[in-house]
Design a protein around this motif. Structure first.
Motif, PDB file in Angstrom:
ATOM      1  N   ARG A 120       0.844  -1.196   0.000  1.00 27.78           N
ATOM      2  CA  ARG A 120       0.000   0.000   0.000  1.00 27.78           C
ATOM      3  C   ARG A 120       0.876   1.242   0.000  1.00 27.78           C
ATOM      4  O   ARG A 120       1.863   1.320   0.739  1.00 27.78           O
ATOM      5  CB  ARG A 120      -0.902   0.032   1.240  1.00 27.78           C
ATOM      6  N   SER A 121       0.481   2.225  -0.767  1.00 27.12           N
ATOM      7  CA  SER A 121       1.263   3.460  -0.834  1.00 27.12           C
ATOM      8  C   SER A 121       1.206   4.251   0.461  1.00 27.12           C
ATOM      9  O   SER A 121       2.101   5.058   0.741  1.00 27.12           O
ATOM     10  CB  SER A 121       0.768   4.338  -1.991  1.00 27.12           C
ATOM     11  N   ASP A 122       0.181   4.027   1.298  1.00 29.57           N
ATOM     12  CA  ASP A 122       0.067   4.746   2.565  1.00 29.57           C
ATOM     13  C   ASP A 122       0.679   3.976   3.730  1.00 29.57           C
ATOM     14  O   ASP A 122       0.572   4.401   4.886  1.00 29.57           O
ATOM     15  CB  ASP A 122      -1.391   5.079   2.867  1.00 29.57           C
ATOM     16  N   SER A 123       1.301   2.842   3.454  1.00 26.87           N
ATOM     17  CA  SER A 123       2.015   2.019   4.446  1.00 26.87           C
ATOM     18  C   SER A 123       1.118   1.387   5.498  1.00 26.87           C
ATOM     19  O   SER A 123       1.617   0.834   6.483  1.00 26.87           O
ATOM     20  CB  SER A 123       3.116   2.845   5.139  1.00 26.87           C
ATOM     21  N   GLN A 124      -0.194   1.460   5.348  1.00 26.54           N
ATOM     22  CA  GLN A 124      -1.082   0.803   6.302  1.00 26.54           C
ATOM     23  C   GLN A 124      -1.006  -0.722   6.134  1.00 26.54           C
ATOM     24  O   GLN A 124      -0.629  -1.226   5.083  1.00 26.54           O
ATOM     25  CB  GLN A 124      -2.527   1.257   6.106  1.00 26.54           C
ATOM     26  N   THR A 125      -1.409  -1.422   7.189  1.00 28.03           N
ATOM     27  CA  THR A 125      -1.474  -2.873   7.121  1.00 28.03           C
ATOM     28  C   THR A 125      -2.520  -3.305   6.111  1.00 28.03           C
ATOM     29  O   THR A 125      -3.616  -2.742   6.040  1.00 28.03           O
ATOM     30  CB  THR A 125      -1.835  -3.452   8.498  1.00 28.03           C
ATOM     31  N   LEU A 126      -2.174  -4.285   5.303  1.00 26.38           N
ATOM     32  CA  LEU A 126      -3.131  -4.930   4.415  1.00 26.38           C
ATOM     33  C   LEU A 126      -3.831  -6.046   5.175  1.00 26.38           C
ATOM     34  O   LEU A 126      -3.212  -6.738   5.985  1.00 26.38           O
ATOM     35  CB  LEU A 126      -2.408  -5.533   3.216  1.00 26.38           C
ATOM     36  N   TYR A 127      -5.110  -6.229   4.913  1.00 25.74           N
ATOM     37  CA  TYR A 127      -5.832  -7.362   5.482  1.00 25.74           C
ATOM     38  C   TYR A 127      -6.325  -8.222   4.329  1.00 25.74           C
ATOM     39  O   TYR A 127      -7.233  -7.836   3.584  1.00 25.74           O
ATOM     40  CB  TYR A 127      -6.986  -6.893   6.366  1.00 25.74           C
ATOM     41  N   ALA A 164      -7.477  -7.893  -0.923  1.00 31.08           N
ATOM     42  CA  ALA A 164      -7.166  -7.053   0.240  1.00 31.08           C
ATOM     43  C   ALA A 164      -8.383  -6.182   0.542  1.00 31.08           C
ATOM     44  O   ALA A 164      -8.804  -5.387  -0.305  1.00 31.08           O
ATOM     45  CB  ALA A 164      -5.943  -6.195  -0.042  1.00 31.08           C
ATOM     46  N   LEU A 165      -8.949  -6.322   1.730  1.00 32.31           N
ATOM     47  CA  LEU A 165     -10.179  -5.622   2.090  1.00 32.31           C
ATOM     48  C   LEU A 165      -9.896  -4.262   2.702  1.00 32.31           C
ATOM     49  O   LEU A 165      -8.895  -4.079   3.405  1.00 32.31           O
ATOM     50  CB  LEU A 165     -10.977  -6.467   3.081  1.00 32.31           C
ATOM     51  N   ASP A 166     -10.813  -3.298   2.458  1.00 30.13           N
ATOM     52  CA  ASP A 166     -10.656  -1.995   3.103  1.00 30.13           C
ATOM     53  C   ASP A 166     -11.043  -2.126   4.575  1.00 30.13           C
ATOM     54  O   ASP A 166     -11.682  -3.101   4.999  1.00 30.13           O
ATOM     55  CB  ASP A 166     -11.433  -0.908   2.367  1.00 30.13           C
ATOM     56  N   ASN A 167     -10.647  -1.137   5.361  1.00 27.58           N
ATOM     57  CA  ASN A 167     -10.804  -1.247   6.815  1.00 27.58           C
ATOM     58  C   ASN A 167     -12.265  -1.359   7.267  1.00 27.58           C
ATOM     59  O   ASN A 167     -12.556  -1.996   8.280  1.00 27.58           O
ATOM     60  CB  ASN A 167     -10.138  -0.056   7.504  1.00 27.58           C
TER      61      ASN A 167
END
Length: 220
Positions: A120-127, A164-167
């Motif tokens: 992810r370009s925003d460095s958040q964890t992927l689920y 990959a699901l959104d939060n």
């Protein structure tokens, strides 16, 4: 396809309200090259009434009813996971999430395969969306990661990618009250394709035995 990934941030903040013990793996060592056939961190409900927990499950899916010689796929296609006899019971009742910071794919260039790290370009964890099943052997329950046709810049490397699901979709995906495909599709969404980026990395990632080396994700 998703046959290798990295998980090093140990950040479960997007699941904090849903997970019964969010700090369980706070002291776990980062893994930069996670291969199939190993224990991986998975968020799931052990049954419909259980809370969401983060556990170590086996990356290799084989239902106990299938027998010891049945295949042990590591992926399940989003297009057929709800209808396949092998996967459908788990899709209905045993959905799970695999936290990751990115995954690897190999791009064929001039007769050789160049690994890329996709994240992810925003460095958040992927689920990553997954399903699990009791294996009926001495191993922990088995997991398969669901894949879909590649989107965004991931298409430049491979024709498929993990789902990959959104939060906002994490808790509905784990909710046992949603059992039908159309209902599940109505409450879950994958991350925006514009968030996906990738870069070439060292061929050292080709060796699955080295998963503690942070340099594996460095751009060439």
């Amino acid at each position: 396809m998703c046959g290798r990934y990295a998980f090093y941030s140990m950040d479960f903040s997007a699941l904090a309200e849903a997970v019964a013990q969010p700090d369980l793996f706070a002291d776990a060592e980062p893994r930069y090259n996670v291969p199939p056939g190993t224990l991986i961190s998975v968020a799931r409900r052990a049954d419909d009434e259980a809370p969401v927990t983060i556990e170590q499950l086996w990356w290799g899916y084989r239902p106990a009813w299938a027998g010891a010689k049945a295949p042990q796929p590591i992926n399940a296609k989003a297009e057929t996971v709800a209808t396949s006899r092998y996967f459908a019971p788990a899709f209905k009742r045993h959905r799970c999430l695999i936290p990751a910071n990115g995954w690897y794919e190999w791009l064929s260039l001039d007769g050789r395969k160049q690994p890329h790290f996709i994240t992810r370009s925003d460095s958040q964890t992927l689920y990553l969306a997954g399903i699990w099943t009791d294996r009926g052997d001495d191993l922990a329950p088995g997991v398969a990661i669901i894949t879909e046709p590649a989107r965004g810049s991931a298409q430049e490397v491979h024709d498929r990618m993990p789902l990959a699901l959104d939060n906002d979709s994490l808790e509905p995906w784990l909710d046992p009250h949603f059992t039908e495909r159309d209902a599940i599709r109505g409450v879950t969404r994958h991350i925006d394709a514009g968030l996906i980026r990738h870069w070439p990395v060292s061929t050292a990632v080709n060796k699955p035995g080295d998963d503690r080396n942070a340099a594996l994700i460095n751009p060439l």
